[in-house]
Design a protein around this motif. Structure first.
Motif, mmCIF file in Angstrom:
data_model
loop_
_atom_site.group_PDB
_atom_site.id
_atom_site.type_symbol
_atom_site.label_atom_id
_atom_site.label_comp_id
_atom_site.label_asym_id
_atom_site.label_seq_id
_atom_site.Cartn_x
_atom_site.Cartn_y
_atom_site.Cartn_z
ATOM 1 N N GLY A 51 159.033 -40.162 -63.310
ATOM 2 C CA GLY A 51 158.775 -38.772 -63.002
ATOM 3 C C GLY A 51 158.981 -38.507 -61.529
ATOM 4 N N VAL A 52 158.570 -37.329 -61.090
ATOM 5 C CA VAL A 52 158.708 -36.945 -59.687
ATOM 6 C C VAL A 52 157.442 -36.238 -59.225
ATOM 7 N N LEU A 53 157.293 -36.175 -57.910
ATOM 8 C CA LEU A 53 156.285 -35.322 -57.304
ATOM 9 C C LEU A 53 157.008 -34.132 -56.693
ATOM 10 N N PHE A 54 156.508 -32.941 -57.013
ATOM 11 C CA PHE A 54 157.216 -31.730 -56.610
ATOM 12 C C PHE A 54 157.036 -31.434 -55.112
ATOM 13 N N THR A 55 158.144 -31.063 -54.479
ATOM 14 C CA THR A 55 158.114 -30.718 -53.060
ATOM 15 C C THR A 55 157.859 -29.231 -52.846
ATOM 16 N N ASP A 56 157.936 -28.434 -53.916
ATOM 17 C CA ASP A 56 157.771 -26.988 -53.791
ATOM 18 C C ASP A 56 156.528 -26.486 -54.511
ATOM 19 N N ASP A 57 155.665 -27.394 -54.944
ATOM 20 C CA ASP A 57 154.411 -27.062 -55.626
ATOM 21 C C ASP A 57 153.293 -27.273 -54.616
ATOM 22 N N VAL A 58 152.814 -26.171 -54.022
ATOM 23 C CA VAL A 58 151.904 -26.242 -52.871
ATOM 24 C C VAL A 58 150.502 -25.806 -53.271
ATOM 25 N N ARG A 59 149.524 -26.606 -52.862
ATOM 26 C CA ARG A 59 148.117 -26.299 -53.080
ATOM 27 C C ARG A 59 147.333 -26.637 -51.819
ATOM 28 N N CYS A 60 146.010 -26.422 -51.867
ATOM 29 C CA CYS A 60 145.119 -26.722 -50.745
ATOM 30 C C CYS A 60 144.103 -27.770 -51.220
ATOM 31 N N PRO A 61 144.468 -29.054 -51.202
ATOM 32 C CA PRO A 61 143.613 -30.091 -51.799
ATOM 33 C C PRO A 61 142.225 -30.131 -51.172
ATOM 34 N N VAL A 62 141.243 -30.475 -52.003
ATOM 35 C CA VAL A 62 139.856 -30.562 -51.548
ATOM 36 C C VAL A 62 139.293 -31.899 -52.002
#
Length: 272
Positions: free
Chosen positions: A173-184
């Protein structure tokens, strides 16, 4: 204080149980399939989809505070209807309700969302979370609804497990470079939820980290923390992949931040 954690055996629920115990509270926690591992807690089986069962449990334990962290992404009754059952039970018996929601209630079209923004979900899970918010607010106007973002632990979250699997070649699989969040961090989120439970505030609050980043950038930080080679992580783009969901969702937390005793760290701090 008597605290009931609904969904206490999950990642966030477990952190909430530990935070309640550390603060000297009496704690009961519910589970659906298996109890948690924390001692000195009354572990109670509960299916939040069953309204009578929820009402009976709340009536028997009579908590001062109920924090609802229960959800199942592919299960509308648990995620949307369960919170309504919890809110009805708390409203009937008295006490304080804190309901945990998600940034999945937003489409990403606006990118930046503060506590006043109205949900515009584009996935079934986001719609379920938005429906739960509406039900909780209507049933118990004094409740606190807390939207949060991608929750990271000290190795135990789903995203951290995926990163390790990708970095070691155990998964594809891949990790998305355009899927942005604010991790906590889960411990910061748990502490902030207890802050709000002890406050006199109500309505929608946002608790997310101050660092907005893609899942790929977050994965690289996790890999480095865990002693893995971040360059082995495959990258890709969510746009055009066929994977449904919002792209860039950044929770603005300014109003909530001013009401918390807890300092919510960004991923660039807690993953170093």
């Amino acid at each position: 204080m008597r605290c009931l954690v609904v969904g206490g055996s999950g990642l966030l629920g477990s952190a909430l149980v530990r935070a309640c115990l550390a603060s000297g509270h009496e704690v009961a926690a519910t589970y659906r399939t298996r109890p948690g591992q924390t001692a000195d807690v009354a572990w109670l089986p509960l299916d939040v989809r069953r309204r009578d069962d929820v009402d009976a449990l709340v009536a028997a334990f009579r908590p001062d505070v109920v924090i609802n962290a229960a959800f199942r992404q592919a299960d509308w009754p648990t995620t949307a209807m369960g919170p309504a059952n919890v809110a009805l039970a708390v409203a009937a018996r008295g006490g304080r309700l804190v309901h945990v929601s998600s940034d999945a209630v937003f489409s990403g079209a606006a990118v930046h969302y503060d506590e006043t923004c109205v949900p515009d979900p584009i996935t079934p899970y986001g719609a379920a979370k938005a429906a739960a918010e509406t039900a909780v607010a209507a049933i118990d106007p004094a409740a606190v609804i807390v939207r949060t973002s991608l929750i990271i632990g000290d190795g135990g979250s789903a995203h951290e497990t995926r990163v390790r699997s990708l970095a070691t070649g155990a998964a594809q699989g891949v990790l998305f470079t355009d899927d942005v969040r604010c991790p906590v961090h889960v411990a910061d989120l748990a502490a902030a939820l207890l802050d709000l439970a002890a406050s006199g505030h109500h309505g929608v609050h946002h608790v997310a980290g101050p660092d907005a980043m893609s899942r790929y950038e977050l994965g690289r930080l996790i890999a480095l923390r865990d002693g893995l080679d971040p360059d082995r992580l495959p990258a890709g783009r969510r746009a055009g992949s066929g994977v449904p969901g919002p792209l860039d969702v950044r929770l603005e937390c300014g109003m909530t931040r001013g009401r918390l005793r807890t300092r919510v760290r960004g991923a660039r701090e807690f993953l170093v």
